[in-house]
Design a protein around this motif. Structure first.
Motif, short mmCIF file in Angstrom:
data_model
loop_
_atom_site.label_atom_id
_atom_site.label_comp_id
_atom_site.label_asym_id
_atom_site.label_seq_id
_atom_site.Cartn_x
_atom_site.Cartn_y
_atom_site.Cartn_z
N PRO A 33 0.82 -1.21 0.00
CA PRO A 33 0.00 0.00 0.00
C PRO A 33 0.86 1.26 0.00
O PRO A 33 2.03 1.24 0.41
CB PRO A 33 -0.79 -0.11 1.30
CG PRO A 33 -0.72 -1.54 1.69
CD PRO A 33 0.62 -2.02 1.21
N PRO A 34 0.27 2.39 -0.42
CA PRO A 34 1.02 3.64 -0.49
C PRO A 34 1.57 4.13 0.84
O PRO A 34 2.68 4.64 0.90
CB PRO A 34 -0.01 4.63 -1.05
CG PRO A 34 -1.03 3.80 -1.74
CD PRO A 34 -1.10 2.53 -0.95
N ALA A 35 0.81 3.97 1.93
CA ALA A 35 1.20 4.60 3.19
C ALA A 35 1.79 3.64 4.21
O ALA A 35 2.16 4.04 5.29
CB ALA A 35 -0.01 5.32 3.81
N GLY A 36 1.88 2.36 3.89
CA GLY A 36 2.35 1.39 4.87
C GLY A 36 3.85 1.18 4.82
O GLY A 36 4.56 1.75 3.99
N SER A 37 4.34 0.33 5.72
CA SER A 37 5.77 0.02 5.77
C SER A 37 6.13 -1.18 4.91
O SER A 37 7.30 -1.40 4.61
CB SER A 37 6.19 -0.25 7.22
OG SER A 37 5.51 -1.38 7.74
N ALA A 38 5.13 -1.98 4.52
CA ALA A 38 5.39 -3.20 3.77
C ALA A 38 6.03 -2.92 2.42
O ALA A 38 6.88 -3.67 1.95
CB ALA A 38 4.09 -3.99 3.58
#
Length: 335
Positions: free
Chosen positions: A147-152
């Motif tokens: 996703p755009p905002a995650g750390s993954a």
């Protein structure tokens, strides 16, 4: 002589007291976690279900970006949330996604833990016929990294960088979508590869083998001891995992697959009542058989793994339960 006014007043006080007691026992606590089908969601729902047995009712708001959920929890806006160990240091230092959040370093100190668990492994997946049969074949292709905002997404791109030297936006196109959109994009051929954190044995990964064949790339054996790879394994909430390739129907990579594992914990904040957290924690561990029955990967949740990857202090309510139950508690997790 009866004093009807006094009796009526006493009855009113009694009714108000009873109402207050009922309201307290029926309080709804807010909880946030990842989307349905994600192992983090599965674990959080298992926790909420067991907590309800002790009268701790958690309204689960799924499909949330955990970077935001942890911030909301640290601020005291929600009571329970899925926590990502790697985000703790970023929040404390006001780094990356928290760089423009002025109060992030201050409120990070409010984070408290309840229990940790092994969530799963990063699955680098390509479909048969995509033309990608090795890590090097990623060059020039489109890869869903998270996703755009995650750390993954940053972790997925780091994994690719260490193994291939490829940079997103230069050597391949990194596509950032929601988790559900990532699955659909690969199935529809809109992207060439997906790097997806999922529980080992995930039904969402398995579905690619129900209608065709697919590959899960293994970390090359000669890369496991690489200094940068070891550093990636050593990050908070990360580690090396292995599983057999034939675990999934239609999966083409033979032998043992070496993968980047990920670990998470269920969090709360300092302002949540000690008794509430104590009861929720006790109910979870006393209902462990039900937890194990709810998902195959949750059978790995045991008293020995209770503090896996936890890197914030335990909430006093959780600590009280663990002391009473005789858990071996690391000193650094005591508030």
């Amino acid at each position: 002589m009866f004093h009807f006014r006094k009796i009526a007043a006493a009855m009113a006080v009694f009714a108000a007291s009873a109402l207050a007691s009922t309201t307290a026992s029926a309080q709804i606590y807010s909880g946030e976690t990842a989307g349905v089908g994600d192992p983090v969601h599965t674990m959080f729902v298992a926790f909420a279900n067991q907590a309800s047995e002790a009268g701790v009712n958690i309204q689960v708001n799924a499909g949330q970006t955990l970077t935001r959920s942890m911030l909301s929890g640290a601020r005291g806006d929600i009571e329970f949330f899925s926590s990502v160990p790697s985000l703790v240091g970023l929040m404390s230092n006001g780094a990356r996604m928290y760089e423009t959040v002025d109060d992030a370093p201050e409120v990070a100190g409010n984070l408290r833990a309840i229990l940790g668990f092994q969530a799963g492994a990063y699955h680098p997946v390509t479909l048969a016929g995509s033309g990608i049969e090795s890590w090097e074949d990623i060059a020039g292709q489109t890869v869903f990294t998270g996703p755009p905002a995650g750390s993954a997404s940053a972790t997925s791109e780091a994994l690719i960088r260490i193994i291939t030297g490829y940079e997103p936006g230069e050597d391949y196109e990194a596509v950032r979508l929601s988790w559900g959109e990532g699955y659909s994009a690969l199935a529809d051929g809109q992207i060439d590869m997906m790097v997806r954190p999922a529980e080992v044995g995930s039904a969402n990964i398995e579905r690619f083998g129900l209608s065709g064949e697919f590959r899960i790339f293994s970390i090359p054996e000669d890369m496991v001891a690489d200094e940068d790879m070891q550093a990636l394994f050593g990050r908070p909430g990360r580690g090396m995992m292995q599983f057999e390739g034939d675990l999934y129907q239609g999966q083409l990579t033979e032998g043992t697959i070496t993968a980047l594992g990920f670990f998470q914990f269920i969090g709360t904040h300092v302002g949540v009542d000690e008794e509430v957290v104590y009861q929720a924690t006790r109910a979870f561990w006393e209902g462990l058989d039900e937890v194990h029955a709810s998902a195959l990967f949750l059978q790995n949740v045991t008293p020995e793994t209770a503090f896996t990857a936890v890197n914030v202090p335990l909430h006093p309510g959780a600590l009280r339960y663990y002391e009473e139950a005789g858990f071996d508690i690391p000193d650094e997790l005591r508030p």
